[in-house]
Design an enzyme around this catalytic site. Sequence first.
Site, PDB file in Angstrom:
ATOM      1  CE1 TYR A   1      -3.884   2.173   0.335  1.00 54.15           C
ATOM      2  CE2 TYR A   1      -2.816   3.105   2.275  1.00 54.15           C
ATOM      3  CZ  TYR A   1      -3.819   3.140   1.318  1.00 54.15           C
ATOM      4  OH  TYR A   1      -4.751   4.148   1.356  1.00 54.15           O
TER       5      TYR A   1
ATOM      6  CG  ASN B   1     -11.945  -2.893  14.391  1.00 51.22           C
ATOM      7  OD1 ASN B   1     -12.721  -3.314  13.537  1.00 51.22           O
ATOM      8  ND2 ASN B   1     -10.788  -3.470  14.658  1.00 51.22           N
TER       9      ASN B   1
ATOM     10  NE  ARG C   1      -0.381   7.746   9.354  1.00 55.30           N
ATOM     11  CZ  ARG C   1      -0.988   6.603   9.071  1.00 55.30           C
ATOM     12  NH1 ARG C   1      -2.287   6.509   9.181  1.00 55.30           N
ATOM     13  NH2 ARG C   1      -0.287   5.567   8.686  1.00 55.30           N
TER      14      ARG C   1
HETATM   15  O1  UDX Z   1      -8.925  -2.613  16.584  1.00 58.61           O
HETATM   16  C1  UDX Z   1      -7.996  -1.834  16.408  1.00 58.61           C
HETATM   17  C2  UDX Z   1      -7.608  -1.387  15.131  1.00 58.61           C
HETATM   18  C3  UDX Z   1      -6.543  -0.534  15.026  1.00 58.61           C
HETATM   19  N1  UDX Z   1      -5.884  -0.095  16.121  1.00 58.61           N
HETATM   20  C4  UDX Z   1      -4.763   0.866  16.005  1.00 58.61           C
HETATM   21  O2  UDX Z   1      -5.307   2.074  15.512  1.00 58.61           O
HETATM   22  C5  UDX Z   1      -4.361   2.730  14.704  1.00 58.61           C
HETATM   23  C6  UDX Z   1      -5.024   3.112  13.401  1.00 58.61           C
HETATM   24  O3  UDX Z   1      -5.250   1.952  12.644  1.00 58.61           O
HETATM   25  P1  UDX Z   1      -6.204   1.936  11.368  1.00 58.61           P
HETATM   26  O4  UDX Z   1      -6.283   0.545  10.912  1.00 58.61           O
HETATM   27  O5  UDX Z   1      -7.499   2.619  11.665  1.00 58.61           O
HETATM   28  O6  UDX Z   1      -5.488   2.874  10.293  1.00 58.61           O
HETATM   29  P2  UDX Z   1      -3.966   3.094   9.901  1.00 58.61           P
HETATM   30  O7  UDX Z   1      -3.566   4.411  10.462  1.00 58.61           O
HETATM   31  O8  UDX Z   1      -3.129   1.931  10.242  1.00 58.61           O
HETATM   32  O9  UDX Z   1      -4.092   3.155   8.338  1.00 58.61           O
HETATM   33  C7  UDX Z   1      -4.796   4.233   7.780  1.00 58.61           C
HETATM   34  O10 UDX Z   1      -3.857   5.156   7.409  1.00 58.61           O
HETATM   35  C8  UDX Z   1      -4.194   6.200   6.553  1.00 58.61           C
HETATM   36  C9  UDX Z   1      -5.023   5.750   5.407  1.00 58.61           C
HETATM   37  O11 UDX Z   1      -4.513   6.227   4.198  1.00 58.61           O
HETATM   38  C10 UDX Z   1      -5.171   4.292   5.356  1.00 58.61           C
HETATM   39  O12 UDX Z   1      -6.021   3.999   4.305  1.00 58.61           O
HETATM   40  C11 UDX Z   1      -5.702   3.815   6.649  1.00 58.61           C
HETATM   41  O13 UDX Z   1      -5.975   2.490   6.643  1.00 58.61           O
HETATM   42  C12 UDX Z   1      -3.181   1.791  14.573  1.00 58.61           C
HETATM   43  O14 UDX Z   1      -2.152   2.213  15.409  1.00 58.61           O
HETATM   44  C13 UDX Z   1      -3.693   0.440  15.036  1.00 58.61           C
HETATM   45  O15 UDX Z   1      -2.687  -0.292  15.673  1.00 58.61           O
HETATM   46  C14 UDX Z   1      -6.251  -0.524  17.385  1.00 58.61           C
HETATM   47  O16 UDX Z   1      -5.660  -0.137  18.384  1.00 58.61           O
HETATM   48  N2  UDX Z   1      -7.286  -1.391  17.484  1.00 58.61           N
END
Ligand code: UDX
Length: 586
Positions: free
Chosen positions: A176, A221, A306
């Site tokens: 990605y 989630n 971020r």
């Molecule tokens: O159930 C969960 C899911 C995720 N997380 C955490 O929450 C944070 C955010 O995770 P997400 O999956 O929502 O999103 P991410 O930041 O990893 O990716 C995102 O980034 C920017 C966009 O461009 C991407 O498309 C999007 O998926 C991560 O640190 C992850 O570890 C949890 O703590 N629990």
Amino acid sequence: MAADSSNGNHQTKTKPPPLPSPLRFSKFFQSNMRILITGGAGFIGSHLVDRLMENEKNEIIVADNYFTGSKDNLKKWIGHPRFELIRHDVTEPLLVEVDQIYHLACPASPIFYKYNPVKTIKTNVIGTLNMLGLAKRVGARILLTSTSEVYGDPLEHPQPETYWGNVNPIGVRSCYDEGKRVAETLMFDYHRQHGLEIRIARIFNTYGPRMNIDDGRVVSNFIAQALRGEPLTVQAPGTQTRSFCYVSDLVDGLIRLMEGQNTGPINLGNPGEFTMLELAETVKELIKPDVEIKMVENTPDDPRQRKPDITKAKEVLGWEPKVKLRDDANVWIGIRLGCIARETVASSQGLVSDFIRNHQSSANLDAFSQAIEKKLQRNCVINLLLALANSSQRRNLLQELFADIALEVDDRAKGLTQYVSFAFKVHSILRLRSKNWELLETFYSFPKCFLYGSPTDIFVIELIDQLQKLKEEPVLLHYPSKIKVLQELRMTTTRLEVCLYSFASPGSPMYPARAVCHAAWESLDILYPVGRYPRHLISLFFRLLYPWYWPSSCWNFVVFCFKPIFYSLLKFIFSSWGKLAKPKSS
Ligand SMILES: O=c1ccn([C@@H]2O[C@H](COP(=O)(O)OP(=O)(O)O[C@H]3OC[C@@H](O)[C@H](O)[C@H]3O)[C@@H](O)[C@H]2O)c(=O)[nH]1
């Protein structure tokens, strides 16, 4: 430090851009702007479609392979003359005549883009090449939705566009983030080599209605887990941060970027930064205070921090997000309960919480409307509505709210009466509580009105649709009994009138029961009094077929004919008087 030219600020052009379609310059026929949105059936794409469809000068073509998107997100536009939906995978070439391309297509949630990484990178590389080829061929301007993930696990915080990132090129997220980096490279190479008009947005974490409940991203989630009464899974260490932008703000930024003169890349995101533990606490407090927060193992290469630096977006686009996560989390949860519940019920995995079963299931619409009514009375939603900064946010909220309720109605004939009464209740409450009409009026310009080209609103349209489809006597009787409210709210439309005529006219294909006929006539009387409305003659003709209407019809007709004569007489007298009274000038 890199030279500016490598950050998209001073691009060199070796070729002039390809010419747009000759129709753009035609003198006598100004064609509509034809816009292709790849990935338009997805979460952000469908909101972009909604916003672009608001402009009657736009024709929208959506290409989506429905891997993560859904037709459901676009169902209100399907069949619209300015809208076209194509099942298409961008890894295959697409030939369409367009003026602008919003290239969004790519799974964006980590669980989806990691599911088939080879396909993800193909989508980013081959998909972007195909779209650039198309843009070159037809002279279209193209916007790529890149991502904050191009910064990888950033060492600079917050991240400006000039930061080159810290990305693992062989990690599980590379399909990605490296894919999007190549896509950006391709965009700039086409720009430099072929003079293509390009725009690049780097999108940070976004949330809002139509997020897939099971897409694994943190906001959806946590909300789903809280609703199901399951522990909120915070991935270790929980101190990692993200900045969440509401989808309406993001769409606004995308359109400004496309219409503006800067190629980008430009960060589009909300600088409000939260740790994942803070987010879990917020969701817990708002939805289910007794739910547990559980620490789970994290996935590899998860960025530790971020936050967008949006100085450039502010300067060149005049853009900054308006919705704050904390305020809006309330709104979002409020408005999405219905949809989440619907999806949860539909998936029937036995995970439906008591809350959902009691208030949200399609079988229990009445309880649902009562629950929302209580909410409105407790000033919860109304305060949020009033607090929302601009009318489009309020409009979106109400639209979502009512669309959810409308969609909840399975047994439509039975449910509609409840829906109607609910809609009216909400209106009455809003009317009572709202001090200024201006606020109320913003609620009525729902985008769906563009379907019919008149300043009407989604209630009237939805109700008319249902009346025409159902033709159920209880519904037909219930609706006209409430119709006076429409008049007070200035929500009458020609379409409504035609619909009512169809029930009132004898011999019509939907010749109704006498009671319905009376109710329709009474409504017509209230909304469009005979004599004052241009179609009074038709009305009079039909009414004359009913002897019991003769006295009022004839009286109204006489008044109608007499009024203009009387007023022109008065005008004549006054103007003659004025002339006589004026001293004659030499
Ligand atoms: O159930 C969960 C899911 C995720 N997380 C955490 O929450 C944070 C955010 O995770 P997400 O999956 O929502 O999103 P991410 O930041 O990893 O990716 C995102 O980034 C920017 C966009 O461009 C991407 O498309 C999007 O998926 C991560 O640190 C992850 O570890 C949890 O703590 N629990």
